[in-house]
Write an enzyme that holds these catalytic residues in place. Structure first.
Site, PDB file in Angstrom:
ATOM      1  NE  ARG A  46     -46.217 -72.279  11.760  1.00 28.55           N
ATOM      2  CZ  ARG A  46     -47.369 -71.824  12.280  1.00 28.55           C
ATOM      3  NH1 ARG A  46     -48.322 -71.364  11.491  1.00 28.55           N
ATOM      4  NH2 ARG A  46     -47.559 -71.827  13.582  1.00 28.55           N
ATOM      5  CE1 TYR A  98     -35.445 -85.652  -7.611  1.00 24.89           C
ATOM      6  CE2 TYR A  98     -37.430 -85.378  -6.300  1.00 24.89           C
ATOM      7  CZ  TYR A  98     -36.062 -85.550  -6.382  1.00 24.89           C
ATOM      8  OH  TYR A  98     -35.324 -85.612  -5.233  1.00 24.89           O
ATOM      9  CG  ASP A 170     -40.031 -79.719 -11.313  1.00 22.95           C
ATOM     10  OD1 ASP A 170     -39.125 -78.875 -11.354  1.00 22.95           O
ATOM     11  OD2 ASP A 170     -40.008 -80.701 -10.549  1.00 22.95           O
ATOM     12  CE  LYS A 195     -32.205 -81.141  -6.554  1.00 25.16           C
ATOM     13  NZ  LYS A 195     -33.394 -81.674  -7.165  1.00 25.16           N
TER      14      LYS A 195
HETATM   15  C1  LIG Z   1     -34.579 -82.328  -6.699  1.00 24.48           C
HETATM   16  C2  LIG Z   1     -35.833 -82.157  -7.452  1.00 24.48           C
HETATM   17  C3  LIG Z   1     -37.068 -82.031  -6.793  1.00 24.48           C
HETATM   18  C4  LIG Z   1     -37.198 -82.121  -5.289  1.00 24.48           C
HETATM   19  O1  LIG Z   1     -36.551 -81.078  -4.636  1.00 24.48           O
HETATM   20  P1  LIG Z   1     -35.813 -81.193  -3.195  1.00 24.48           P
HETATM   21  O2  LIG Z   1     -35.289 -79.831  -2.991  1.00 24.48           O
HETATM   22  O3  LIG Z   1     -34.755 -82.248  -3.313  1.00 24.48           O
HETATM   23  O4  LIG Z   1     -36.864 -81.588  -2.208  1.00 24.48           O
HETATM   24  C5  LIG Z   1     -38.191 -81.831  -7.576  1.00 24.48           C
HETATM   25  N1  LIG Z   1     -38.122 -81.765  -8.927  1.00 24.48           N
HETATM   26  C6  LIG Z   1     -36.955 -81.904  -9.581  1.00 24.48           C
HETATM   27  C7  LIG Z   1     -36.931 -81.829 -11.060  1.00 24.48           C
HETATM   28  C8  LIG Z   1     -35.783 -82.105  -8.877  1.00 24.48           C
HETATM   29  O5  LIG Z   1     -34.621 -82.257  -9.537  1.00 24.48           O
END
Ligand SMILES: *Cc1c(COP(=O)(O)O)cnc(C)c1O
Length: 383
Positions: A46, A98, A170, A195
């Site tokens: 962890r 998001y 982000d 992603k």
């Molecule tokens: C998908 C996404 C998230 C969240 O991520 P997860 O891996 O699905 O929890 C946050 N910000 C953006 C811009 C995203 O496309």
């Protein structure tokens, strides 16, 4: 070292003596101590695990940071980040956010006493007028999901530094290959590693990257305490995904551009939102702060019926949530990623029943355009 080389060779750290070219998956929850008061550097997974550490140091290098923390998902990363704040703290965030971040802020962080103002951050003044003595941070997404709005990171960073605020960016849509927010003055970069970094629509992951020792220590404490860490196997999948990041993004961007241009010429398409088109309002800022426009775009059809038809008729492109993988995906934000945002708010932001979001994969551009064409106009397709 160039970015694409870094992607392949990662942080280059060695954990064993076999000469293994691929980083081993250390599938161990715990690590034995060589003696009393001694540690191999690893105690309990962890806190840290060699496979995850390799991944974290790689992502940190790619973003030009000091430390990166790998989480079990993007949302786990954002949730942990929010633990830096205390009841009464105020955060200003991009309004076109998001959907999951919006849900976290409005249902959980809010309940925990954090206050939010969501504003159009494409104009820095909108942030400035919302500043209060309790304001602690600015949280931006650029380009935004799904409207592709672009915010000037350096300008927001200046405002943050003048007012002693933490700037969180982000960077999921562009990845460090096209945009490095820490170098533009951000304090925290976050990713949904699910992603582009993972890149294969097969693993969930998230990252926080920082360039300050104090912030890294505070986040590490929260990380080991809340336990939302990435598993060794998923860390390995991310290491493997990142090896091809630069090549994938080059190709995805090229195809996205071709599709954006093609869509712009279709009479059933009323608007195309892609920052690489000179007509996009964020084009100039994008050229200044990024080295590419990415593989994401959104567009508006002439009617709700056309949008539905398109979603039902695409065959190569899959109607599914998520983005950034090798398979092209089309999303209906109002029903999927942004379904939890109240209708009035959503529509005011342009997320109506004609808006579709496309994540361009690695299929050939011709095949993808052909798929869109047959979906828009029917089988034999003469318009
Ligand atoms: C998908 C996404 C998230 C969240 O991520 P997860 O891996 O699905 O929890 C946050 N910000 C953006 C811009 C995203 O496309």
């Amino acid at each position: 070292m160039e970015f694409s080389t870094l992607c392949v060779h990662g942080c280059s750290k060695k954990y064993d003596t076999t000469g293994s070219v691929s980083v081993p998956i250390f599938q161990s929850a715990t690590f034995a101590h060589p003696g009393v008061g001694l540690s191999t550097g690893f105690d309990y997974s962890r806190s840290q695990n060699p496979t995850r550490e390799y991944l974290e140091q790689t992502v940190s290098k790619l973003e030009g940071g000091l430390d990166a923390l790998a989480f079990s998902s993007g949302m786990a990363a954002i949730t942990t980040l929010m633990e830096l704040f205390s009841p009464g703290d105020h955060i200003i965030a991009t309004d076109d956010l998001y959907g999951g971040s919006h849900r976290l802020f409005s249902h959980i962080s809010n309940k925990n006493g954090l206050m939010f103002d969501l504003v159009d951050t494409t104009d820095v003044q909108n942030i400035e007028v919302r500043l209060r003595p309790e304001t602690k941070a600015v949280f931006i997404e650029t380009p935004t999901n799904p409207m592709m709005h672009v915010t000037d990171i350096a300008a927001v960073s200046k405002l943050c530094k003048d007012n002693n605020l933490m700037l969180i960016v982000d960077n999921t849509f562009l990845t460090p290959y096209f945009q490095k927010p820490l170098l533009l003055g951000a304090d925290v970069v976050l990713h949904s590693g699910t992603k582009y970094l993972g890149g294969h629509n097969d693993t969930l992951a998230g990252f926080l990257v920082v360039s300050d020792t104090g912030l890294s220590e505070r986040l590490r404490f929260l990380y080991k305490t809340t336990g939302s860490c990435l598993s060794p196997f998923d860390s390995w999948l991310l290491i493997r995904g990142i090896k091809t990041l630069a090549v994938r993004l080059d190709r995805q961007q090229k195809t996205a551009f071709q599709i954006a241009e093609w869509l712009s010429k279709q009479n059933r398409i009323k608007a195309v939102h892609y920052p690489g088109l000179p007509s996009h309002p964020g084009y100039e800022i994008s050229k200044k702060q990024t080295s590419g426009f990415g593989g994401m775009l959104s567009f508006e059809t002439d009617s709700k019926e056309t949008a539905h038809l398109l979603l039902e008729r695409v065959s190569l492109i899959q109607y599914a949530e998520s983005l950034g993988g090798v398979e092209s995906l089309i999303t209906y934000p109002m029903l999927q990623t942004h379904a939890d945002i109240p209708q009035e708010l959503r529509e005011a932001r342009g997320i109506g029943d004609c808006l579709l979001r496309l994540s361009v994969g690695l299929e050939s551009a011709d095949d993808l355009i052909e798929d869109l064409r047959q979906a828009l106009y029917g089988g034999n397709g003469n318009v």
